[in-house]
Structure formats: structure tokens, C-alpha cells
Design a protein around this motif. Sequence first.
Motif, PDB file in Angstrom:
ATOM      1  N   TYR A  33      10.675   4.653   6.871  1.00  0.00           N
ATOM      2  CA  TYR A  33       9.554   3.518   7.735  1.00  0.00           C
ATOM      3  C   TYR A  33      10.456   2.647   8.731  1.00  0.00           C
ATOM      4  O   TYR A  33      10.342   2.178   9.220  1.00  0.00           O
ATOM      5  CB  TYR A  33       8.125   3.089   6.556  1.00  0.00           C
ATOM      6  CG  TYR A  33       7.300   3.796   6.120  1.00  0.00           C
ATOM      7  CD1 TYR A  33       6.674   4.119   6.793  1.00  0.00           C
ATOM      8  CD2 TYR A  33       7.842   3.811   4.634  1.00  0.00           C
ATOM      9  CE1 TYR A  33       5.629   4.930   5.734  1.00  0.00           C
ATOM     10  CE2 TYR A  33       6.810   4.338   3.833  1.00  0.00           C
ATOM     11  CZ  TYR A  33       5.867   5.064   4.064  1.00  0.00           C
ATOM     12  OH  TYR A  33       4.248   6.012   4.000  1.00  0.00           O
ATOM     13  N   ARG A  89       1.272   4.169  -2.933  1.00  0.00           N
ATOM     14  CA  ARG A  89       1.165   5.313  -3.461  1.00  0.00           C
ATOM     15  C   ARG A  89       1.816   6.223  -3.919  1.00  0.00           C
ATOM     16  O   ARG A  89       1.884   8.017  -3.850  1.00  0.00           O
ATOM     17  CB  ARG A  89       0.796   6.283  -1.559  1.00  0.00           C
ATOM     18  CG  ARG A  89      -0.365   6.268  -1.209  1.00  0.00           C
ATOM     19  CD  ARG A  89      -0.638   6.171   0.396  1.00  0.00           C
ATOM     20  NE  ARG A  89      -0.095   5.871   1.490  1.00  0.00           N
ATOM     21  CZ  ARG A  89       0.407   5.046   1.834  1.00  0.00           C
ATOM     22  NH1 ARG A  89      -1.011   3.690   2.048  1.00  0.00           N
ATOM     23  NH2 ARG A  89       0.844   5.199   3.503  1.00  0.00           N
ATOM     24  N   TRP A  90       3.184   6.155  -3.228  1.00  0.00           N
ATOM     25  CA  TRP A  90       4.669   6.258  -3.408  1.00  0.00           C
ATOM     26  C   TRP A  90       4.816   6.281  -5.693  1.00  0.00           C
ATOM     27  O   TRP A  90       5.082   7.221  -6.160  1.00  0.00           O
ATOM     28  CB  TRP A  90       5.678   5.136  -3.454  1.00  0.00           C
ATOM     29  CG  TRP A  90       6.329   6.637  -2.342  1.00  0.00           C
ATOM     30  CD1 TRP A  90       5.145   7.028  -1.471  1.00  0.00           C
ATOM     31  CD2 TRP A  90       7.138   5.692  -1.303  1.00  0.00           C
ATOM     32  NE1 TRP A  90       6.555   7.308   0.002  1.00  0.00           N
ATOM     33  CE2 TRP A  90       8.161   7.025   0.332  1.00  0.00           C
ATOM     34  CE3 TRP A  90       8.428   4.725  -1.523  1.00  0.00           C
ATOM     35  CZ2 TRP A  90       8.521   6.391   0.873  1.00  0.00           C
ATOM     36  CZ3 TRP A  90       9.507   4.658  -0.207  1.00  0.00           C
ATOM     37  CH2 TRP A  90       9.723   5.713   0.463  1.00  0.00           C
ATOM     38  N   GLU A 114       1.385  -0.613   0.289  1.00  0.00           N
ATOM     39  CA  GLU A 114       0.547   0.102  -0.059  1.00  0.00           C
ATOM     40  C   GLU A 114       1.106   1.533   0.112  1.00  0.00           C
ATOM     41  O   GLU A 114       0.921   2.580  -0.414  1.00  0.00           O
ATOM     42  CB  GLU A 114      -0.996  -0.555   1.112  1.00  0.00           C
ATOM     43  CG  GLU A 114      -2.070  -1.523   1.461  1.00  0.00           C
ATOM     44  CD  GLU A 114      -3.075  -1.165   2.463  1.00  0.00           C
ATOM     45  OE1 GLU A 114      -2.674  -0.323   3.210  1.00  0.00           O
ATOM     46  OE2 GLU A 114      -3.995  -1.854   2.608  1.00  0.00           O
ATOM     47  N   ARG A 115       1.893   1.681   0.555  1.00  0.00           N
ATOM     48  CA  ARG A 115       3.357   2.733   1.168  1.00  0.00           C
ATOM     49  C   ARG A 115       3.608   2.562  -0.327  1.00  0.00           C
ATOM     50  O   ARG A 115       3.570   3.699  -0.989  1.00  0.00           O
ATOM     51  CB  ARG A 115       3.681   2.224   1.684  1.00  0.00           C
ATOM     52  CG  ARG A 115       3.327   1.912   3.500  1.00  0.00           C
ATOM     53  CD  ARG A 115       3.990   1.684   4.053  1.00  0.00           C
ATOM     54  NE  ARG A 115       3.922   2.502   5.575  1.00  0.00           N
ATOM     55  CZ  ARG A 115       4.528   1.606   6.727  1.00  0.00           C
ATOM     56  NH1 ARG A 115       5.417   1.171   6.601  1.00  0.00           N
ATOM     57  NH2 ARG A 115       3.743   2.291   8.018  1.00  0.00           N
ATOM     58  N   TYR A 141      12.614   3.346   1.428  1.00  0.00           N
ATOM     59  CA  TYR A 141      11.400   2.623   2.188  1.00  0.00           C
ATOM     60  C   TYR A 141      12.112   2.810   3.688  1.00  0.00           C
ATOM     61  O   TYR A 141      11.386   2.917   4.567  1.00  0.00           O
ATOM     62  CB  TYR A 141      11.069   1.631   1.992  1.00  0.00           C
ATOM     63  CG  TYR A 141      10.010   0.951   1.981  1.00  0.00           C
ATOM     64  CD1 TYR A 141       8.638   1.575   1.522  1.00  0.00           C
ATOM     65  CD2 TYR A 141      10.302   0.740   3.701  1.00  0.00           C
ATOM     66  CE1 TYR A 141       7.248   1.008   2.625  1.00  0.00           C
ATOM     67  CE2 TYR A 141       9.301   0.008   4.186  1.00  0.00           C
ATOM     68  CZ  TYR A 141       7.537  -0.070   3.323  1.00  0.00           C
ATOM     69  OH  TYR A 141       6.777  -0.702   3.873  1.00  0.00           O
TER      70      TYR A 141
END
Length: 252
Positions: free
Chosen positions: A180, A119-120, A115-116, A176
Amino acid sequence: MTVILNCASREAALKSLSECFQCQPSELKRVLILLDLDVIYEQQPRVLIPCEQYLYNFVIEHLGEHLPLTQVMWFHGTRTAPNNDFAAGILCLNESAPKVWRTVIEFAPSKVVKERLERWRFQAVPNYLYQMRTEDSLHWGPFGYLVKEVLLNARALSQHDYLGIPELIEDICIAYQENYNEDILQHYTDVLKPKIVQFVSDKRCDKSCIETALCYAYSSARNLPPDSNSVSGIDYEGQNIPPLNIVDIEQL
């Protein structure tokens, strides 16, 4: 007469070079063994030409001029999806980037990561190198090495290890981790497969290709690994390498 320079292996390089110089491989190897470049440059500090040019001139003095090259074999290294068969050829970065994104999302280690990354995919990746590569056509390639063994000794030769991980995926993974605090690089190294795509081209058939191949044959004749003089590449400058040019795809 078709003359193809092929450095897929030490034996292939010696064979194709001997065809260029119209001699037996054993004769070319004998000439290469005659010369000790280390001794030459230690004992003759006034030698001002690069060693690859010195070696080239030495071989011509002993074997005569070589035939002009018709084509050259090149080697593109990458780590990619196991089912990637390069049916569309080897794409320049601006065209391959969407495929890279599909790969990193498809093989994401978890739903959260997926999901992340999704978005990127449609936003600016917070990584300077990623932005530089995708925005500046100077970095779009595609690229290939003249000597296949260079790909297998990339780190020792101060080259990026394309078989380890492509630069674009590495940039995404670094961004990433920075954002994160999670390392996903090893995951992609594990699930993607290293491949060497061998392709033939007449885009660059200049003298420097012969010089580099001779340096490779010179170290090979002494049972040594390739050194920095065996590093030479081709840049397709934003043009795709068509599938008809691809000779072989090797998964390591």
C-alpha cells in the motif's frame, strides 16, 4: 544450596558468579583483571580453544570449580501494548500471534489501515518472513537472553532489536508498505511500549551459561560494553513460559 545465575546488571552478574565460585566479588574481579584475552590470542596464535572457554578455564585454575547452577535468570525483550501484563506467561509464537493481531488492529493508525489488516488477519500475509515464522515451529520460541544488557545494545551486537519492534509486527508493517506504499512501522513504534520480562528457568543450566556470564563480567570489569561473547539465549521450543516463572516486568 540454590545457585541462581543472574545477569540483570554488571553488579548482579559479578555477585551471582562469585556465589557460584564461592568467593568474594572483589576476588573474582581481581582474577578477571589478571587476564588479557587480546594479548593471549595475539601472542599465542596456536591457542585453538574459543576465548570464552579459555577464560572459563583460567578462572577455574585460580578459584577452583564452581557450584552447579540450580536456575538461570533470562530476559525476554519485546514492544507491546502498554497494558500487557503477561498474565498468561510468555507465549510461543503460534499462541501469541492472535494477540499480536489484536494489538496491531486495536492500535491501527486509521480506519483504512484497520480494515486492511483485518482482512490480512484471516488471509496469507504477503510476506515471506511472516509466513516462515508462523508456519515453522523452529521460530516459535519463546526466547530470552542471558545478559539483560544485550537487549539494550542489540544493534551493536548484530541482534534483532526486540525492544524496537517484534519481528512479527515488523513483517506485517513491511508487507503493508510494499502493498500500500504507506509506512506504518513508526506508528507502532510510537504507540507500543518496550518491555523486558525477566524470568527464571532450570531448562538450561549448562557450563556455557557460566562461560557467557564470565565474558560479560570480564568486559564489565574493564568498563567496556558487552561484546558478542556475552550473547547467549534460551529457546523454549514451542512451550510457553508459565507466569510463575516471571520475576519482573520492566517497561522502559
